[in-house]
Design an enzyme around this catalytic site. Structure first.
Site, PDB file in Angstrom:
ATOM      1  N   CYS A  93     -45.281  38.892  47.167  1.00 42.86           N
ATOM      2  CA  CYS A  93     -45.410  37.543  46.614  1.00 42.86           C
ATOM      3  C   CYS A  93     -46.294  36.681  47.512  1.00 42.86           C
ATOM      4  CB  CYS A  93     -44.035  36.893  46.443  1.00 42.86           C
ATOM      5  SG  CYS A  93     -43.058  37.671  45.150  1.00 42.86           S
ATOM      6  N   HIS A 143     -39.778  39.130  41.248  1.00 38.74           N
ATOM      7  CA  HIS A 143     -39.297  38.127  42.197  1.00 38.74           C
ATOM      8  C   HIS A 143     -39.493  36.712  41.639  1.00 38.74           C
ATOM      9  CE1 HIS A 143     -39.347  40.824  46.037  1.00 38.74           C
ATOM     10  NE2 HIS A 143     -38.693  41.359  45.024  1.00 38.74           N
ATOM     11  N   CYS A 186     -41.409  37.576  50.006  1.00 44.78           N
ATOM     12  CA  CYS A 186     -41.739  38.926  50.479  1.00 44.78           C
ATOM     13  C   CYS A 186     -43.262  39.041  50.658  1.00 44.78           C
ATOM     14  CB  CYS A 186     -41.226  39.967  49.486  1.00 44.78           C
ATOM     15  SG  CYS A 186     -42.267  40.120  48.020  1.00 44.78           S
ATOM     16  N   GLU A 221     -40.689  34.057  42.995  1.00 47.75           N
ATOM     17  CA  GLU A 221     -41.999  33.461  43.301  1.00 47.75           C
ATOM     18  C   GLU A 221     -43.067  34.017  42.374  1.00 47.75           C
ATOM     19  OE1 GLU A 221     -39.890  35.141  45.201  1.00 47.75           O
ATOM     20  OE2 GLU A 221     -40.117  34.659  47.308  1.00 47.75           O
TER      21      GLU A 221
END
Ligand SMILES: Nc1ccn([C@H]2C[C@H](O)[C@@H](COP(=O)(O)O)O2)c(=O)n1
Ligand SMILES: [Zn+2]
Length: 159
Positions: free
Chosen positions: A106, A77, A103, A79
């Site tokens: 993260c 992801h 999410c 992040e």
């Protein structure tokens, strides 16, 4: 008199998150993230993509199918990449500008790294348990999050 139409901090950093998302190979959702220190210095950027050594052309970008043939079990992801790309020593009190609400996984990492505020562009998965879990953790940890307020201005970059 100084220029009046300069980018304000929020616009500048969300602009960098949006530009970072343009590096993503995900055909459905490109995500960009920009981590910024308390004194408005850029600490790191990231976008969603396959891990180093895992070819963008060989690993799947499918959303549906058998688990091993979908992107979800492989993709990093935005992040998480922004956190991992940071080469400094601490990000306590930093802000995260991100084009999609983080999410739960993260979010755990963002909390542990001491991020103090999240500014997001889209919350299109707000009704999922993943995002509900993120918000529950952020609320418990006292970390603020707010939706970026668009200024409806186009900034054209000719490349
Ligand atoms: N906060 C987030 C949420 C998702 N991602 C990545 C993971 C995937 O590459 C893509 C979502 O794909 P979709 O299910 O919309 O087809 O975005 C992320 O980087 N950060
Ligand atoms: Zn995530």
């Amino acid at each position: 008199m100084k220029r009046q139409d300069y980018l304000k901090w929020d616009e500048y950093f969300m602009g960098i998150a949006i530009l970072s998302a343009e590096r993503s190979k995900d055909p459905n959702t490109s995500v960009g993230a920009c981590i910024v220190s308390e004194d408005n210095k850029i600490l790191s950027v990231g976008y969603n993509g396959m891990p180093i050594g895992c070819s963008d052309d060989e690993f799947p970008w499918e959303r549906e199918g058998s688990t091993l043939e979908t992107k979800y079990v492989y993709v990093c992801h935005a992040e998480m990449n922004a956190i991992l790309n940071y080469t400094g020593t601490h990000m306590k009190g930093a802000k995260l500008y991100v084009t999609l609400f983080p999410c739960n996984e993260c979010t755990k990492a963002l909390i542990q790294k001491g991020i103090s505020e999240i500014i997001y562009l889209s919350d299109k998965y707000a009704e999922t348990d993943i995002v509900k879990a993120s918000k529950r953790m952020l609320n418990a940890a006292g970390i603020s999050y707010r939706s970026y307020t668009p200024i409806n201005r186009d900034v054209v970059i000719s490349l």
